[in-house]
Design a protein around this motif. Structure first.
Motif, PDB file in Angstrom:
ATOM      1  N   THR B  63       0.479 -34.429  -3.697  1.00 24.77           N
ATOM      2  CA  THR B  63       1.354 -33.259  -3.876  1.00 24.77           C
ATOM      3  C   THR B  63       2.636 -33.610  -4.603  1.00 24.77           C
ATOM      4  O   THR B  63       3.089 -32.879  -5.470  1.00 24.77           O
ATOM      5  CB  THR B  63       1.758 -32.663  -2.522  1.00 24.77           C
ATOM      6  OG1 THR B  63       2.401 -33.693  -1.769  1.00 24.77           O
ATOM      7  CG2 THR B  63       0.577 -32.155  -1.744  1.00 24.77           C
ATOM      8  N   GLU B  66       7.899 -35.393  -1.544  1.00 25.33           N
ATOM      9  CA  GLU B  66       8.946 -34.540  -0.977  1.00 25.33           C
ATOM     10  C   GLU B  66       9.540 -35.062   0.332  1.00 25.33           C
ATOM     11  O   GLU B  66      10.600 -34.627   0.731  1.00 25.33           O
ATOM     12  CB  GLU B  66       8.400 -33.114  -0.799  1.00 25.33           C
ATOM     13  CG  GLU B  66       7.338 -32.951   0.281  1.00 25.33           C
ATOM     14  CD  GLU B  66       5.935 -33.187  -0.240  1.00 25.33           C
ATOM     15  OE1 GLU B  66       5.804 -33.741  -1.335  1.00 25.33           O
ATOM     16  OE2 GLU B  66       4.967 -32.850   0.459  1.00 25.33           O
ATOM     17  N   ARG B  70       5.407 -38.123   3.229  1.00 24.57           N
ATOM     18  CA  ARG B  70       4.569 -38.119   2.041  1.00 24.57           C
ATOM     19  C   ARG B  70       4.565 -39.500   1.380  1.00 24.57           C
ATOM     20  O   ARG B  70       3.520 -39.971   0.919  1.00 24.57           O
ATOM     21  CB  ARG B  70       5.093 -37.044   1.067  1.00 24.57           C
ATOM     22  CG  ARG B  70       4.210 -36.758  -0.113  1.00 24.57           C
ATOM     23  CD  ARG B  70       2.835 -36.246   0.257  1.00 24.57           C
ATOM     24  NE  ARG B  70       2.846 -34.964   0.924  1.00 24.57           N
ATOM     25  CZ  ARG B  70       1.747 -34.385   1.441  1.00 24.57           C
ATOM     26  NH1 ARG B  70       0.581 -34.977   1.331  1.00 24.57           N
ATOM     27  NH2 ARG B  70       1.841 -33.241   2.051  1.00 24.57           N
ATOM     28  N   ASN B  96       4.792 -31.047  -6.340  1.00 24.57           N
ATOM     29  CA  ASN B  96       4.597 -29.784  -5.632  1.00 24.57           C
ATOM     30  C   ASN B  96       4.318 -28.599  -6.540  1.00 24.57           C
ATOM     31  O   ASN B  96       4.581 -27.455  -6.179  1.00 24.57           O
ATOM     32  CB  ASN B  96       5.798 -29.475  -4.746  1.00 24.57           C
ATOM     33  CG  ASN B  96       5.684 -30.192  -3.426  1.00 24.57           C
ATOM     34  OD1 ASN B  96       4.619 -30.195  -2.811  1.00 24.57           O
ATOM     35  ND2 ASN B  96       6.751 -30.824  -3.001  1.00 24.57           N
ATOM     36  N   VAL B 121      -1.548 -28.962  -2.939  1.00 25.85           N
ATOM     37  CA  VAL B 121      -0.221 -28.397  -2.718  1.00 25.85           C
ATOM     38  C   VAL B 121      -0.348 -27.068  -1.974  1.00 25.85           C
ATOM     39  O   VAL B 121       0.352 -26.801  -1.009  1.00 25.85           O
ATOM     40  CB  VAL B 121       0.528 -28.176  -4.050  1.00 25.85           C
ATOM     41  CG1 VAL B 121       1.867 -27.505  -3.814  1.00 25.85           C
ATOM     42  CG2 VAL B 121       0.712 -29.498  -4.782  1.00 25.85           C
TER      43      VAL B 121
END
Lengths: 359, 344
Positions: B63, B66, B70, B96, B121
């Motif tokens: 993704t 963030e 992650r 993202n 995402v």
């Protein structure tokens, strides 16, 4: 009647109404207690938590007065928080006053440079403000993430923590910081010709240039001030939780700042601006935020609640709605049987227009 | 150029793994394949691939980067899909952006990778590109989040059971505080997100019938700032004495709540108990320090399981459509034991 005519009457009325409704609904909203010689309670929290938005909105007011807009303030906050906390985290003595001073000065200087970059794009290269500042809005958080290495940087440093969590005389330091900044900005803008020159640039850039006003320097300085204040806001924000969260620090604060400026009666068309109005606008937004919590509005509905209150506040302030109100009451007096209420669709569309502007 | 870049990446992955291995003392590691053959693997990175050798080329669409969770997840994947495990990993982080992620997956298909791993995402919009992968006979394994597309379009999913995390937290709360009158406030995650919804549901079901009463529940958006601000509001409204327990949907909000409680002159973990979910480093530290009472882990180390699934699918073995990774949970004593050995 002259009181009604004052341009700050409606913004103040909206804020006072909001507070009164809250206090009636839940007396805890206004409860203040004394502990160890300091005041605690929700009103104090509102004054303290207003600090970052207040600083950002003040800078935004000046930028908007020059017919501009600064979308990058949230990203600048993230950068300044990341810079200061990284310096403190990397230093051998994170708790020393010297380290913290260096960290703050460097972070504020970085923010000033970012503001100057925005100002350069707008005033020298003539790029549309919304695009020029969008560059940094999108790129700034990437820079902040790069500085913190993609993680949330946390430090333990008493002097740094003091900025947002400390107390001076009865009240939080953060409150005194924003009061001092408001006072300085108001003095510089209103006790010198700068404020008037800023307004003239915003009202008619071409005419003021012909009249000999150096608009380029004024626009540049407005963006620099906005960057600088966003930098200070970023430091206070990072000090609040002692963590530099590059993804979330100041997220969407640019929009709330614009909302606060507009609620305070400054037009997005540029020109006339009101610093007192912005202060009231910011307090309204922060109070509204707390209102949602004290009313126990479920999180899923809270954006709608926020929107409805903003629409009402903006409607109440709209001169056109005032005119309709006066016309309606005049008709009522002439025909006691009852005149028509203000036309719904018109009022709604006016509100919508203001809403779009605010958003 | 790309190959050289990848080999650098592989080196970084191996280095990270070695470092993780160094700090490990107790036997709780999930990846025991610490890189002793660093030199050979990196020099060979540009060499043999495809069907000629046994190297499995895998495209991984992450993704973004963030959160700390992650990053740990990415590291785990890079470690599991390493050279010495017989993989060549093509890594992509989409920041993202769903569109960027879909185009990354499309690139993987064009490059003719052997398998694709996706951490989506968003749930929606995957049907077309998954269909393309299926047409190219490239198996797709989903990681962490899931998709709304038909199950036939992917081979398997490995991830976490958010509801079970909530249940675990709730069961501990019920056991500890369920017999006495306990007033609880909740710091919810981002409204509408799967972890927030499922954790809330799991927790509520677990404390049903106990004397724990939820007096208020508001969103803190998974951030420290949000958690602190909402907690300040709770304290102003109910008073420090009116709140016995805080349930935060993640560590960060719990850490924010600690700040708010301390600012109000109370002792977090004593006057007001705190239960959170995630078990990131800062959270675990607070647990060891006694400021948090219980943390349920949200395990980001999904790499080994994903790698295992890829191998099985390519070998033609039958796999289930969903695999849940078991989450651990820690009280203060357990946290003190494991904190030094945790890789994230």
């Amino acid at each position: 009647m002259t009181l009604l005519k004052h341009r700050l009457f409606w913004p103040v009325a909206a804020l006072v109404t909001l507070v009164v409704v809250n206090v009636i609904a839940n007396p805890n909203f206004a409860k203040v207690t004394m502990r160890d010689g300091d005041l605690y309670g929700n009103p104090v929290t509102i004054l303290r938590e207003s600090a970052p938005l207040m600083l950002v909105a003040l800078g935004m007011t000046l930028v908007i007065a020059t017919r501009g807009i600064d979308l990058s303030v949230g990203a600048v906050m993230a950068v300044s928080g990341a810079v200061s906390l990284t310096i403190i985290a990397d230093s051998p003595d994170p708790g020393s006053l010297g380290t913290v001073t260096v960290a703050i000065v460097v972070a504020v200087l970085v923010a000033l440079v970012l503001g100057a970059w925005n100002g350069f794009l707008v005033s020298v290269l003539g790029i549309q403000p919304i695009i020029a500042t969008l560059v940094l809005m999108l790129a700034g958080r990437g820079v902040a993430l790069l500085i913190t290495g993609g993680a949330i940087t946390t430090v333990t440093s008493a002097p740094y923590k003091f900025l947002s969590n400390g107390y001076l005389i009865l009240l939080p330091v953060a409150f005194f910081i924003w009061v001092a900044v408001v006072a300085i900005v108001a003095l510089v803008e209103r006790r010198t010709a700068l404020g008037m020159l800023t307004e003239s640039v915003g009202i008619n850039p071409e005419a003021s240039r012909l009249a000999g006003v150096r608009s380029r320097g004024i626009i540049l300085s407005a963006y620099m001030v906005s960057g600088l204040l966003a930098g200070v806001a970023g430091i206070i924000n990072a000090s609040n939780t002692m963590a530099a969260d590059s993804n979330n620090a100041g997220y969407l604060i640019e929009l709330y700042a614009i909302l606060a400026v507009v609620l305070g009666g400054t037009s997005l068309m540029g020109g006339k601006f009101s610093i007192a109005g912005t202060v009231i606008g910011v307090l309204t937004v922060t109070t509204l935020d707390k209102t949602i919590q004290f009313f126990g509005v479920p999180p899923a509905q809270s954006p709608v609640f926020f929107a409805v209150v903003v629409v009402i506040v903006v409607l109440v302030q709209s001169p056109r709605v005032h005119a309709w109100g006066r016309a309606a009451s005049a008709r009522m007096r002439r025909t006691p049987s009852g005149g028509e209420p203000p036309t719904g669709p018109g009022a709604a569309s006016a509100a919508k227009k203001r809403e779009e502007v605010a958003a | 150029m790309k190959k050289r870049f990848l080999s650098t990446f592989a080196l970084a992955g191996v280095a990270a793994l070695t470092m993780a291995g160094c700090t490990t003392e107790t036997g709780t590691t999930t990846d025991d394949s610490t890189g002793e053959s660093t030199e050979e693997t990196t020099t060979e990175a540009g060499g043999g691939d495809e069907a000629a050798s046994d190297v499995i080329t895998v495209g991984f669409a992450q993704t973004g980067a963030e959160s700390g969770w992650r990053s740990a997840n990415t590291e785990s994947m890079q470690a599991a899909f390493s050279e010495e495990n017989g993989f060549e990993l093509i890594f992509n982080a989409a920041d993202n952006d769903p569109a960027a992620q879909i185009s990354a997956v499309r690139n993987f298909i064009n490059q003719g990778v052997d398998a694709i791993v996706i951490a989506p995402v968003v749930e929606d919009g995957w049907d077309d590109v998954l269909q393309e992968a299926a047409s190219a006979e490239i198996p797709v394994i989903l990681e962490d989040r899931t998709v709304s597309a038909s199950e036939d379009l992917y081979s398997s999913w490995v991830g976490l059971d958010f509801e079970a995390e909530g249940v675990k937290a709730g069961e501990w709360a019920a056991e500890q505080y369920g017999d006495t009158e306990t007033k609880m406030v909740v710091l919810e995650g981002t409204t509408g997100s799967a972890p927030a919804n499922d954790r809330a549901a799991g927790f509520s079901s677990a404390i049903e019938g106990t004397m724990i009463e939820t007096i208020d529940s508001q969103t803190g958006d998974f951030t420290r700032d949000g958690g602190k601000s909402v907690m300040e509001g709770y304290i102003a409204n109910y008073g420090v004495d009116g709140i016995d327990l805080v349930f935060a949907h993640n560590d960060d909000m719990g850490l924010g709540a600690i700040e708010a409680i301390e600012a109000a002159g109370a002792v977090p973990g004593e006057d007001i108990k705190i239960i959170t979910i995630d078990a990131v480093k800062d959270g675990m530290q607070a647990l060891v320090d006694g400021k948090i009472n219980y943390i349920v882990e949200c395990n980001p180390l999904l790499g080994d399981q994903a790698a295992d699934l890829v191998k099985k699918v390519l070998a033609g073995e039958e796999v289930d459509k969903a695999y849940y990774v078991e989450d651990q949970a820690f009280d203060q004593a357990a946290a003190a034991e494991v904190i030094d050995s945790r890789p994230y």
